[in-house]
Design a protein around this motif. Structure first.
Motif, PDB file in Angstrom:
ATOM      1  N   CYS A 135      -0.017   3.405   3.394  1.00  0.00           N
ATOM      2  CA  CYS A 135       0.366   3.032   4.762  1.00  0.00           C
ATOM      3  C   CYS A 135       1.570   2.105   4.809  1.00  0.00           C
ATOM      4  CB  CYS A 135      -0.812   2.383   5.486  1.00  0.00           C
ATOM      5  SG  CYS A 135      -1.217   0.720   4.921  1.00  0.00           S
TER       6      CYS A 135
ATOM      7  N   CYS B 174      -6.972  -1.420   0.444  1.00  0.00           N
ATOM      8  CA  CYS B 174      -6.145  -1.761   1.600  1.00  0.00           C
ATOM      9  C   CYS B 174      -7.014  -1.684   2.858  1.00  0.00           C
ATOM     10  CB  CYS B 174      -4.975  -0.784   1.688  1.00  0.00           C
ATOM     11  SG  CYS B 174      -3.901  -1.074   3.105  1.00  0.00           S
TER      12      CYS B 174
ATOM     13  N   CYS C 288       0.853  -1.186   0.000  1.00  0.00           N
ATOM     14  CA  CYS C 288       0.000   0.000   0.000  1.00  0.00           C
ATOM     15  C   CYS C 288       0.892   1.240   0.000  1.00  0.00           C
ATOM     16  CB  CYS C 288      -0.902  -0.018   1.233  1.00  0.00           C
ATOM     17  SG  CYS C 288      -1.868   1.484   1.457  1.00  0.00           S
TER      18      CYS C 288
ATOM     19  N   CYS D  21      -6.413  -0.129   5.352  1.00  0.00           N
ATOM     20  CA  CYS D  21      -6.349   1.247   5.866  1.00  0.00           C
ATOM     21  C   CYS D  21      -7.399   2.136   5.198  1.00  0.00           C
ATOM     22  CB  CYS D  21      -4.959   1.847   5.671  1.00  0.00           C
ATOM     23  SG  CYS D  21      -4.569   2.359   3.987  1.00  0.00           S
TER      24      CYS D  21
HETATM   25 ZN   LIG Z   1      -2.901   0.940   3.385  1.00  0.00          ZN
END
Ligand SMILES: [Zn+2]
Length: 108
Positions: free
Chosen positions: A29, A45, A26, A47
């Motif tokens: 992150c 993702c 990702c 996140c």
């Molecule tokens: Zn992420």
């Protein structure tokens, strides 16, 4: 070819590891996900970031190349040495004299 062409046009060239997980990492992150088959063109993702496969990989490759070039291709990593200020470079007046005279060495 990229290396000599970059040198010809005054551009920076950086080489990253061929097994760098550019597609499954990702770019928001840094989490590395499972490998993705080629038909997966976008993924989300945990996140919350939604990635286009190729754009995400390009962002990761760019970041990795920049990180690599900052450390191995000649950029200054540690601060340049500076001469000590005069007051730090000298010794205390009388310091050597008192130590030597205590050992019986004549002071000139
Ligand atoms: Zn992420």
């Amino acid at each position: 070819m990229l290396e000599y062409k970059a040198a010809r046009y005054g551009r920076t060239f950086a080489k990253i590891d061929r097994f760098f997980p550019s597609t499954r990492m990702c770019s928001a992150c840094g989490r590395v996900d499972r490998p993705k088959p080629l038909n997966v063109r976008s993924w989300t993702c945990p996140c919350g970031a939604v990635h286009d496969r190729d754009v995400n990989a390009a962002n990761n490759v760019l970041a990795a190349g920049r990180a690599e070039s900052l450390n191995t291709c000649g950029a200054q990593v540690r601060p340049a040495p500076v001469p000590a200020p005069r007051r730090e470079a000298g010794i205390r007046p009388g310091a050597a004299r008192s130590a030597r005279s205590a050992e019986g060495i004549p002071v000139l």
